[in-house]
Design a protein around this motif. Structure first.
Motif, PDB file in Angstrom:
ATOM      1  N   CYS A 186       0.845  -1.190   0.000  1.00 41.22           N
ATOM      2  CA  CYS A 186       0.000   0.000   0.000  1.00 41.22           C
ATOM      3  C   CYS A 186       0.883   1.243   0.000  1.00 41.22           C
ATOM      4  CB  CYS A 186      -0.919  -0.006   1.215  1.00 41.22           C
ATOM      5  SG  CYS A 186      -2.055   1.407   1.209  1.00 41.22           S
ATOM      6  N   SER A 219      -0.168   4.247   0.910  1.00 45.22           N
ATOM      7  CA  SER A 219      -0.579   5.156   1.974  1.00 45.22           C
ATOM      8  C   SER A 219       0.359   4.995   3.164  1.00 45.22           C
ATOM      9  CB  SER A 219      -2.015   4.852   2.411  1.00 45.22           C
ATOM     10  OG  SER A 219      -2.346   5.598   3.564  1.00 45.22           O
ATOM     11  N   ASP A 274      -0.159   5.621   6.190  1.00 50.31           N
ATOM     12  CA  ASP A 274      -0.868   5.202   7.399  1.00 50.31           C
ATOM     13  C   ASP A 274      -1.274   3.733   7.374  1.00 50.31           C
ATOM     14  OD1 ASP A 274      -0.703   7.846   8.159  1.00 50.31           O
ATOM     15  OD2 ASP A 274      -2.720   8.333   7.465  1.00 50.31           O
ATOM     16  N   CYS A 275      -1.157   3.077   6.221  1.00 52.09           N
ATOM     17  CA  CYS A 275      -1.670   1.718   6.063  1.00 52.09           C
ATOM     18  C   CYS A 275      -0.523   0.714   5.938  1.00 52.09           C
ATOM     19  CB  CYS A 275      -2.553   1.657   4.824  1.00 52.09           C
ATOM     20  SG  CYS A 275      -3.322   0.051   4.560  1.00 52.09           S
ATOM     21  N   CYS A 309      -7.661   0.204   2.695  1.00 52.87           N
ATOM     22  CA  CYS A 309      -7.938   1.643   2.632  1.00 52.87           C
ATOM     23  C   CYS A 309      -8.312   2.142   1.243  1.00 52.87           C
ATOM     24  CB  CYS A 309      -6.744   2.436   3.169  1.00 52.87           C
ATOM     25  SG  CYS A 309      -5.306   2.418   2.089  1.00 52.87           S
ATOM     26  N   SER A 347      -6.280   2.650  -1.334  1.00 46.39           N
ATOM     27  CA  SER A 347      -5.201   3.375  -2.017  1.00 46.39           C
ATOM     28  C   SER A 347      -4.564   2.514  -3.101  1.00 46.39           C
ATOM     29  CB  SER A 347      -4.119   3.776  -1.018  1.00 46.39           C
ATOM     30  OG  SER A 347      -4.622   4.691  -0.077  1.00 46.39           O
TER      31      SER A 347
END
Length: 64
Positions: free
Chosen positions: A23, A25, A27-28, A47, A49
């Motif tokens: 991913c 992202s 945050d992920c 998520c 993304s």
């Protein structure tokens, strides 16, 4: 006191260079093996993304 949790196990499986999707992202933490996806450019299942190609050292997956 038992210290077996800190010692290396003799029956540990060998790790192999494995292509994955990661991913993009920040945050992920999601990732998946490339060989186990159906999409040519998958979206993150957690998520949504975009996912980018990457490499991880992983044990082999049995196809049995």
């Amino acid at each position: 006191m038992n210290h077996s949790a800190w010692t290396k196990r003799d029956d540990a499986k060998p790790l192999y260079r494995t292509e994955v999707w990661e991913c993009t992202s920040g945050d992920c933490p999601c990732w998946m093996r490339k060989g186990l996806t159906f999409d040519e450019q998958p979206k993150c299942p957690m998520c949504g993304s975009v996912m980018a190609p990457g490499v991880r050292m992983l044990p082999r997956v049995s196809d049995k």
